[in-house]
Design an enzyme around this catalytic site. Structure first.
Site, PDB file in Angstrom:
ATOM      1  N   ARG A   1      73.467  51.070  38.365  1.00 37.89           N
ATOM      2  CA  ARG A   1      74.595  50.460  37.655  1.00 37.89           C
ATOM      3  C   ARG A   1      75.625  49.899  38.614  1.00 37.89           C
ATOM      4  O   ARG A   1      75.856  50.452  39.680  1.00 37.89           O
ATOM      5  CB  ARG A   1      75.247  51.503  36.739  1.00 37.89           C
ATOM      6  CG  ARG A   1      74.464  51.704  35.470  1.00 37.89           C
ATOM      7  CD  ARG A   1      74.929  52.869  34.661  1.00 37.89           C
ATOM      8  NE  ARG A   1      76.362  53.068  34.638  1.00 37.89           N
ATOM      9  CZ  ARG A   1      76.959  54.011  33.910  1.00 37.89           C
ATOM     10  NH1 ARG A   1      76.247  54.809  33.159  1.00 37.89           N
ATOM     11  NH2 ARG A   1      78.258  54.166  33.948  1.00 37.89           N
TER      12      ARG A   1
ATOM     13  N   ARG B   1      86.102  56.561  38.746  1.00 38.09           N
ATOM     14  CA  ARG B   1      85.682  57.092  37.438  1.00 38.09           C
ATOM     15  C   ARG B   1      85.945  58.590  37.361  1.00 38.09           C
ATOM     16  O   ARG B   1      86.360  59.099  36.322  1.00 38.09           O
ATOM     17  CB  ARG B   1      84.194  56.790  37.192  1.00 38.09           C
ATOM     18  CG  ARG B   1      83.979  55.326  36.830  1.00 38.09           C
ATOM     19  CD  ARG B   1      82.535  54.931  37.000  1.00 38.09           C
ATOM     20  NE  ARG B   1      81.656  55.601  36.077  1.00 38.09           N
ATOM     21  CZ  ARG B   1      80.369  55.826  36.304  1.00 38.09           C
ATOM     22  NH1 ARG B   1      79.817  55.462  37.441  1.00 38.09           N
ATOM     23  NH2 ARG B   1      79.634  56.433  35.398  1.00 38.09           N
TER      24      ARG B   1
ATOM     25  N   ARG C   1      71.470  57.833  40.987  1.00 38.19           N
ATOM     26  CA  ARG C   1      71.008  57.561  39.624  1.00 38.19           C
ATOM     27  C   ARG C   1      70.490  56.133  39.463  1.00 38.19           C
ATOM     28  O   ARG C   1      71.116  55.184  39.915  1.00 38.19           O
ATOM     29  CB  ARG C   1      72.189  57.779  38.668  1.00 38.19           C
ATOM     30  CG  ARG C   1      71.869  57.495  37.219  1.00 38.19           C
ATOM     31  CD  ARG C   1      72.725  58.300  36.316  1.00 38.19           C
ATOM     32  NE  ARG C   1      74.005  57.690  36.061  1.00 38.19           N
ATOM     33  CZ  ARG C   1      74.895  58.208  35.207  1.00 38.19           C
ATOM     34  NH1 ARG C   1      74.625  59.322  34.566  1.00 38.19           N
ATOM     35  NH2 ARG C   1      76.043  57.623  35.020  1.00 38.19           N
TER      36      ARG C   1
ATOM     37  N   LYS D   1      75.250  64.158  30.548  1.00 42.14           N
ATOM     38  CA  LYS D   1      75.572  63.831  29.141  1.00 42.14           C
ATOM     39  C   LYS D   1      74.509  62.933  28.505  1.00 42.14           C
ATOM     40  O   LYS D   1      74.058  63.191  27.408  1.00 42.14           O
ATOM     41  CB  LYS D   1      76.924  63.104  29.027  1.00 42.14           C
ATOM     42  CG  LYS D   1      78.134  63.923  29.376  1.00 42.14           C
ATOM     43  CD  LYS D   1      79.417  63.242  28.906  1.00 42.14           C
ATOM     44  CE  LYS D   1      79.653  61.871  29.506  1.00 42.14           C
ATOM     45  NZ  LYS D   1      79.819  61.888  30.974  1.00 42.14           N
TER      46      LYS D   1
ATOM     47  N   ARG E   1      87.165  59.942  25.079  1.00 44.29           N
ATOM     48  CA  ARG E   1      87.458  60.151  26.500  1.00 44.29           C
ATOM     49  C   ARG E   1      88.951  60.260  26.748  1.00 44.29           C
ATOM     50  O   ARG E   1      89.366  60.453  27.887  1.00 44.29           O
ATOM     51  CB  ARG E   1      86.916  58.977  27.296  1.00 44.29           C
ATOM     52  CG  ARG E   1      85.742  59.328  28.192  1.00 44.29           C
ATOM     53  CD  ARG E   1      85.246  58.036  28.748  1.00 44.29           C
ATOM     54  NE  ARG E   1      84.433  58.076  29.890  1.00 44.29           N
ATOM     55  CZ  ARG E   1      83.152  57.740  29.887  1.00 44.29           C
ATOM     56  NH1 ARG E   1      82.519  57.479  28.772  1.00 44.29           N
ATOM     57  NH2 ARG E   1      82.493  57.676  31.018  1.00 44.29           N
TER      58      ARG E   1
END
Ligand code: AMP
Length: 212
Positions: A155, A166, A122, A13, A88
């Site tokens: 993160r 999540r 990531r 995204k 969301r």
């Protein structure tokens, strides 16, 4: 053009919203970035949001909606936007319906194993928020952003426990939006189940889906 980019964490995204924003010349608005900015500036809403974000839970609707409404009032949104990470929940989608007419909802569909694999690898630039993947989209120099020279970091909510939480939140609260926008006739889907396709190749397919 007003576009929502929908999909699980790790579906691309952020990467594709940023590219769409450059091509279509409308701002890329990431609710996660807005929240993280509020957390680091220790605003009242940021302090409240942090406890949810650290656990991988969704931040309560009223906090997110308040921050997003403020962002939509800025003049760069007049010609449209690319929304990344918002809405969301159904509640957020209904609030958004009251203030904007969305043209396209781009659904980036990926299998769960690929989402987990991508999130675990990531790293993000602290400065310009450019996203890298330590396996497939490596920076030229370890730990340094190719775009701006900023420091790359993982993160805090990308630990295995928070990633799992999540993805659970996504399934329970965000997935129902796919049906919601399908029923409105504005959903367009891009399916990807390969980890070794260059980002640009996927983006060209996404662009033709958006323009179709
Ligand atoms: P993201 O960068 O989009 O993965 O978002 C990071 C975290 O910010 C999420 O795990 C949530 O805790 C929070 N967040 C971002 N966008 C929303 C939203 N629209 N509604 C609720 N929480 C959100």
């Amino acid at each position: 053009m007003k576009i929502i980019v929908l999909g699980p964490q790790g579906s691309g995204k952020g990467t594709h919203s940023s590219k769409l924003s450059n091509v279509l010349n409308v701002p890329h608005i990431s609710s996660g970035d807005i929240l993280r900015d509020n957390v680091s500036k220790q605003t009242e809403l940021g302090i409240k949001a942090k406890e949810y974000m650290d656990k991988g839970d969704l931040v309560p609707d009223e906090i997110v909606i308040q921050l997003m409404k403020k962002r939509f009032e800025e003049s760069d949104c007049n010609d449209g936007f690319i929304l990344d990470g918002f809405p969301r929940t159904l509640e957020q989608a209904k609030e958004l319906d009251k203030i904007a007419e969305i043209d396209i909802v781009l659904y980036l569909e990926i299998p769960e194993w690929l989402a987990i694999e991508r999130l675990g690898n990531r790293v993000v630039c602290k400065n310009c928020k450019e996203i890298y993947n330590l396996k497939s989209v490596r920076p030229k120099q370890d730990g340094i952003c190719d775009e701006c020279g900023g420091e790359l970091y993982q993160r805090e909510d990308e630990t295995p426990e928070a990633i799992k939480q999540r993805l659970n939140e996504y399934k329970e609260k965000t997935e129902p939006l796919i049906e919601y926008y399908k029923n409105k006739g504005i959903l367009k889907t891009f399916f990807c189940d390969k980890d070794n396709v260059p980002v640009e190749e996927n983006f060209q397919k996404i662009l033709s889906i958006v323009r179709s």
